[in-house]
Scaffold this motif. Structure first.
Motif, PDB file in Angstrom:
ATOM      1  N   LEU A 107       0.743   4.162   8.196  1.00 56.19           N
ATOM      2  CA  LEU A 107       1.666   4.248   7.078  1.00 56.19           C
ATOM      3  C   LEU A 107       1.209   5.324   6.104  1.00 56.19           C
ATOM      4  N   ARG A 108       2.152   5.860   5.367  1.00 49.27           N
ATOM      5  CA  ARG A 108       1.795   6.798   4.309  1.00 49.27           C
ATOM      6  C   ARG A 108       1.165   6.019   3.160  1.00 49.27           C
ATOM      7  N   THR A 109       0.584   6.735   2.230  1.00 50.10           N
ATOM      8  CA  THR A 109      -0.196   6.114   1.161  1.00 50.10           C
ATOM      9  C   THR A 109       0.603   5.095   0.356  1.00 50.10           C
ATOM     10  N   LEU A 110       1.778   5.457  -0.134  1.00 48.72           N
ATOM     11  CA  LEU A 110       2.566   4.535  -0.953  1.00 48.72           C
ATOM     12  C   LEU A 110       3.079   3.351  -0.141  1.00 48.72           C
ATOM     13  N   GLU A 111       3.417   3.588   1.111  1.00 47.54           N
ATOM     14  CA  GLU A 111       3.860   2.505   1.992  1.00 47.54           C
ATOM     15  C   GLU A 111       2.734   1.511   2.218  1.00 47.54           C
ATOM     16  N   SER A 112       1.561   2.041   2.464  1.00 46.29           N
ATOM     17  CA  SER A 112       0.389   1.201   2.685  1.00 46.29           C
ATOM     18  C   SER A 112       0.064   0.377   1.443  1.00 46.29           C
ATOM     19  N   THR A 113       0.142   1.011   0.281  1.00 49.39           N
ATOM     20  CA  THR A 113      -0.126   0.305  -0.967  1.00 49.39           C
ATOM     21  C   THR A 113       0.890  -0.809  -1.185  1.00 49.39           C
ATOM     22  N   TRP A 114       2.159  -0.537  -0.905  1.00 50.77           N
ATOM     23  CA  TRP A 114       3.205  -1.537  -1.091  1.00 50.77           C
ATOM     24  C   TRP A 114       3.002  -2.733  -0.167  1.00 50.77           C
ATOM     25  N   ILE A 115       2.767  -2.482   1.121  1.00 50.67           N
ATOM     26  CA  ILE A 115       2.645  -3.601   2.068  1.00 50.67           C
ATOM     27  C   ILE A 115       1.367  -4.397   1.795  1.00 50.67           C
ATOM     28  N   ARG A 116       0.286  -3.736   1.426  1.00 55.72           N
ATOM     29  CA  ARG A 116      -0.944  -4.463   1.102  1.00 55.72           C
ATOM     30  C   ARG A 116      -0.774  -5.327  -0.140  1.00 55.72           C
ATOM     31  N   GLY A 117      -0.020  -4.824  -1.108  1.00 53.47           N
ATOM     32  CA  GLY A 117       0.283  -5.634  -2.288  1.00 53.47           C
ATOM     33  C   GLY A 117       1.080  -6.866  -1.923  1.00 53.47           C
ATOM     34  N   ARG A 118       2.086  -6.685  -1.079  1.00 55.08           N
ATOM     35  CA  ARG A 118       2.890  -7.820  -0.615  1.00 55.08           C
ATOM     36  C   ARG A 118       2.040  -8.816   0.165  1.00 55.08           C
ATOM     37  N   LEU A 119       1.165  -8.327   1.031  1.00 54.85           N
ATOM     38  CA  LEU A 119       0.331  -9.221   1.824  1.00 54.85           C
ATOM     39  C   LEU A 119      -0.691  -9.960   0.954  1.00 54.85           C
ATOM     40  N   THR A 120      -1.189  -9.312  -0.083  1.00 51.68           N
ATOM     41  CA  THR A 120      -2.106  -9.982  -1.010  1.00 51.68           C
ATOM     42  C   THR A 120      -1.376 -11.114  -1.723  1.00 51.68           C
ATOM     43  N   MET A 121      -0.146 -10.832  -2.160  1.00 50.44           N
ATOM     44  CA  MET A 121       0.657 -11.874  -2.803  1.00 50.44           C
ATOM     45  C   MET A 121       0.930 -13.016  -1.827  1.00 50.44           C
ATOM     46  N   TRP A 122       1.246 -12.696  -0.580  1.00 48.04           N
ATOM     47  CA  TRP A 122       1.492 -13.710   0.435  1.00 48.04           C
ATOM     48  C   TRP A 122       0.240 -14.545   0.677  1.00 48.04           C
ATOM     49  N   GLY A 123      -0.927 -13.887   0.731  1.00 46.11           N
ATOM     50  CA  GLY A 123      -2.177 -14.606   0.955  1.00 46.11           C
ATOM     51  C   GLY A 123      -2.459 -15.615  -0.140  1.00 46.11           C
ATOM     52  N   CYS A 124      -2.249 -15.221  -1.387  1.00 45.35           N
ATOM     53  CA  CYS A 124      -2.441 -16.150  -2.509  1.00 45.35           C
ATOM     54  C   CYS A 124      -1.431 -17.281  -2.444  1.00 45.35           C
ATOM     55  N   TRP A 125      -0.177 -16.945  -2.150  1.00 49.31           N
ATOM     56  CA  TRP A 125       0.863 -17.957  -2.050  1.00 49.31           C
ATOM     57  C   TRP A 125       0.545 -18.944  -0.927  1.00 49.31           C
ATOM     58  N   ALA A 126       0.128 -18.433   0.232  1.00 50.47           N
ATOM     59  CA  ALA A 126      -0.155 -19.294   1.380  1.00 50.47           C
ATOM     60  C   ALA A 126      -1.336 -20.222   1.090  1.00 50.47           C
ATOM     61  N   ALA A 127      -2.353 -19.716   0.415  1.00 45.71           N
ATOM     62  CA  ALA A 127      -3.509 -20.544   0.095  1.00 45.71           C
ATOM     63  C   ALA A 127      -3.131 -21.622  -0.917  1.00 45.71           C
ATOM     64  N   PHE A 128      -2.305 -21.263  -1.904  1.00 39.46           N
ATOM     65  CA  PHE A 128      -1.888 -22.230  -2.919  1.00 39.46           C
ATOM     66  C   PHE A 128      -0.817 -23.178  -2.414  1.00 39.46           C
ATOM     67  N   SER A 129      -0.042 -22.775  -1.410  1.00 38.90           N
ATOM     68  CA  SER A 129       1.054 -23.621  -0.947  1.00 38.90           C
ATOM     69  C   SER A 129       0.546 -24.914  -0.337  1.00 38.90           C
ATOM     70  N   LYS A 130      -0.712 -24.918   0.080  1.00 41.59           N
ATOM     71  CA  LYS A 130      -1.308 -26.152   0.589  1.00 41.59           C
ATOM     72  C   LYS A 130      -1.471 -27.162  -0.542  1.00 41.59           C
ATOM     73  N   SER A 131      -1.622 -26.649  -1.763  1.00 45.38           N
ATOM     74  CA  SER A 131      -1.796 -27.483  -2.935  1.00 45.38           C
ATOM     75  C   SER A 131      -0.969 -26.891  -4.079  1.00 45.38           C
ATOM     76  N   PRO A 132       0.323 -27.222  -4.168  1.00 43.75           N
ATOM     77  CA  PRO A 132       1.202 -26.591  -5.140  1.00 43.75           C
ATOM     78  C   PRO A 132       0.800 -26.832  -6.601  1.00 43.75           C
TER      79      PRO A 132
END
Length: 183
Positions: free
Chosen positions: A16-41
């Motif tokens: 991916l290009r730089t901005l694309e990579s930054t965008w998807i990594r940001g989304r995946l970081t948000m998903w990771g936090c959400w997934a970890a917290f979703s076990k305990s809302p």
């Protein structure tokens, strides 16, 4: 400010290009936090209330930790999130996502990696359980000692890069975002 279109060697595939990579990594970081917290809302609400105050007191932190332990969050997960908060100089709302956004990302990730459980596992280890490239490479090296640690590090980096590339277009489609690169 100048935003580079690409980084790395020309002609590289599955990159991916730089901005694309930054965008998807940001989304995946948000998903990771959400997934970890979703076990305990309840834990997500506790953290958000804690961060709403400009100053975090020791009493408020102890109270939040006590409530999170009661809600079922493990000590290890709690420590990971506290370390992540401590490392951030400023926190933005980009670190959190709503249940709707988290559900959309989870649906896309499940669909893309339905037949690639190995890549899904590496993605979860890195983004949900916050393991570094080095920690993942060390685990791989311990399971396959015939492969050098540097080779394991390169493989982990390549696998995560490929996983991010595979997710970019489906995530753009899901969030009605135009592609950054030409067809």
């Amino acid at each position: 400010m100048i935003y580079p279109e690409t980084s790395g060697k020309s002609g590289e595939h599955l990159r991916l290009r730089t901005l694309e990579s930054t965008w998807i990594r940001g989304r995946l970081t948000m998903w990771g936090c959400w997934a970890a917290f979703s076990k305990s809302p309840q834990a997500a609400g506790i953290f958000q209330r804690l961060l709403a105050d400009p100053k975090i007191t020791k009493k408020a932190l102890k109270d939040a930790m006590r409530r999170m332990k009661k809600s079922g969050l493990s000590e290890e997960t709690l420590q990971l999130f506290l370390e992540e908060y401590q490392d951030k100089k400023t926190l933005s709302n980009m670190w959190f996502c709503s249940d709707i956004e988290g559900g959309k990302m989870d649906k896309v990730i499940s669909a893309v990696f339905s037949h690639e459980q190995g890549l899904l596992n590496v993605l979860k280890q890195h983004y949900i359980y916050k393991k570094s490239y080095y920690a993942l490479a060390l685990e791989l090296h311990e399971s396959k000692p015939s492969i050098s640690l540097s080779t394991c590090r390169r493989r982990i980096k390549a696998w995560l890069s490929i996983a991010e590339f595979m997710l970019y277009r489906p995530m753009c489609d899901e969030f009605d975002r135009g592609y950054h690169y030409s067809e």
